[in-house]
Write a protein that holds these residues in place. Structure first.
Motif, PDB file in Angstrom:
ATOM      1  N   ALA A   1      -5.370   2.971   6.605  1.00  0.00           N
ATOM      2  CA  ALA A   1      -5.637   4.383   6.342  1.00  0.00           C
ATOM      3  C   ALA A   1      -5.035   4.833   5.007  1.00  0.00           C
ATOM      4  O   ALA A   1      -5.453   5.851   4.442  1.00  0.00           O
ATOM      5  N   LEU A   2      -4.077   4.086   4.496  1.00  0.00           N
ATOM      6  CA  LEU A   2      -3.472   4.423   3.209  1.00  0.00           C
ATOM      7  C   LEU A   2      -4.368   4.049   2.037  1.00  0.00           C
ATOM      8  O   LEU A   2      -4.226   4.591   0.940  1.00  0.00           O
ATOM      9  N   ALA A   3      -5.280   3.108   2.275  1.00  0.00           N
ATOM     10  CA  ALA A   3      -6.103   2.577   1.186  1.00  0.00           C
ATOM     11  C   ALA A   3      -7.282   3.493   0.873  1.00  0.00           C
ATOM     12  O   ALA A   3      -7.837   4.156   1.749  1.00  0.00           O
ATOM     13  N   ASP A   4      -7.661   3.517  -0.387  1.00  0.00           N
ATOM     14  CA  ASP A   4      -8.838   4.269  -0.816  1.00  0.00           C
ATOM     15  C   ASP A   4     -10.104   3.440  -0.680  1.00  0.00           C
ATOM     16  O   ASP A   4     -11.210   3.985  -0.697  1.00  0.00           O
ATOM     17  N   LEU A   5      -9.924   2.131  -0.523  1.00  0.00           N
ATOM     18  CA  LEU A   5     -11.057   1.218  -0.365  1.00  0.00           C
ATOM     19  C   LEU A   5     -10.502  -0.106   0.141  1.00  0.00           C
ATOM     20  O   LEU A   5      -9.365  -0.458  -0.162  1.00  0.00           O
ATOM     21  N   ARG A   6     -11.317  -0.830   0.899  1.00  0.00           N
ATOM     22  CA  ARG A   6     -10.893  -2.131   1.433  1.00  0.00           C
ATOM     23  C   ARG A   6     -11.884  -3.208   1.029  1.00  0.00           C
ATOM     24  O   ARG A   6     -13.100  -2.980   1.052  1.00  0.00           O
TER      25      ARG A   6
ATOM     26  N   LEU B   1       0.829  -1.204   0.000  1.00  0.00           N
ATOM     27  CA  LEU B   1       0.000   0.000   0.000  1.00  0.00           C
ATOM     28  C   LEU B   1       0.867   1.260   0.000  1.00  0.00           C
ATOM     29  O   LEU B   1       0.551   2.234  -0.693  1.00  0.00           O
ATOM     30  N   ARG B   2       1.956   1.245   0.744  1.00  0.00           N
ATOM     31  CA  ARG B   2       2.865   2.392   0.739  1.00  0.00           C
ATOM     32  C   ARG B   2       3.461   2.600  -0.641  1.00  0.00           C
ATOM     33  O   ARG B   2       3.627   3.735  -1.104  1.00  0.00           O
TER      34      ARG B   2
END
Length: 241
Positions: free
Chosen positions: A212-217, A186-187
């Protein structure tokens, strides 16, 4: 190839989906861990879950260095990074040849994405393993580009592997979504300027900081739909860069 290059007429359109491999297409993080645990045990050492998490998403150069350091391989048996890489990759290939642990819904997810977007693979695994997985799963013809950890100097969490994949398919970062299961992955996606979908497996949950880095899970690959791809892309566009 089922995928065709979408028209780049709109800078806001989603054009490409780039998949990680380990943990996303195949449930192999636990296999990597067990292979490393077995090797460590064979030399009278111990490989921990913390050790394993430090290698997730990294390329061969990085994880072999980590193994040499954490298992004190030079002191124990004179093994360097090249030697441990050959040992572990050989053990992994043998495991894949016995059983390829495809993640449920992964093949269908790639096929779905390829219907309307360019799809590519960006994996920290070496080419030998990536090629076997793609051929055995039947996904090789769908991938417009395959970039492995050994193709770049700096593995994840650096953005290099994703930037190289995008350059090979001619798509800008803001027009692409990546699917990752690890914090390092993700980073890497966010450093590359891409939208990021977190798809963690049940054995390796992500921390709140990583999520928190993701735009969607998503929790399963079956959950990936065209609508969610578009939603992740739209969410990323709303995030200040």
């Amino acid at each position: 190839m089922n995928a065709t290059n979408p028209s780049p007429s709109s800078s806001s359109s989603l054009q490409a989906v780039v998949f990680d491999m380990d943990g996303v297409l195949i449930d192999t993080e636990i296999v990597w861990q067990r292979v490393r645990e077995d090797f460590a045990q064979s030399i009278g050492a111990r490989w921990t879950t913390e050790d394993q998490e430090s290698t997730m998403g990294t390329n061969t150069a990085a994880w072999s260095r980590i193994m040499v350091e954490r298992l004190q391989l030079r002191e124990r048996n004179g093994m360097d990074e090249a030697a441990i890489a050959r040992e572990i990759v050989g053990r992994m290939l043998a495991q894949y040849q016995r059983h390829l642990p495809l993640r449920a819904g992964a093949v269908a997810a790639v096929q779905m994405a390829a219907q309307s977007h360019v799809v590519a693979l960006a994996t920290g695994s070496p080419a030998l393993l990536a090629q076997h997985v793609l051929e055995a799963s039947g996904l090789a013809p769908l991938m417009k580009a395959v970039v492995c950890g050994d193709d770049v100097e700096h593995g994840k969490p650096a953005p290099d592997i994703y930037l190289l994949a995008l350059s090979r398919i001619g798509v800008a970062p803001h027009a692409a979504v990546g699917i990752e299961d690890s914090a390092n992955g993700l980073r890497s996606l966010k450093a590359a300027g891409m939208a990021a979908i977190a798809a963690p497996g049940p054995d390796y949950p992500l921390s709140a900081e990583a999520l928190a880095l993701a735009d969607l899970r998503i929790d399963t690959m079956q959950a990936l739909t065209p609508e969610l791809l578009q939603q992740a892309h739209a969410n990323s566009a709303l995030t200040p860069r």
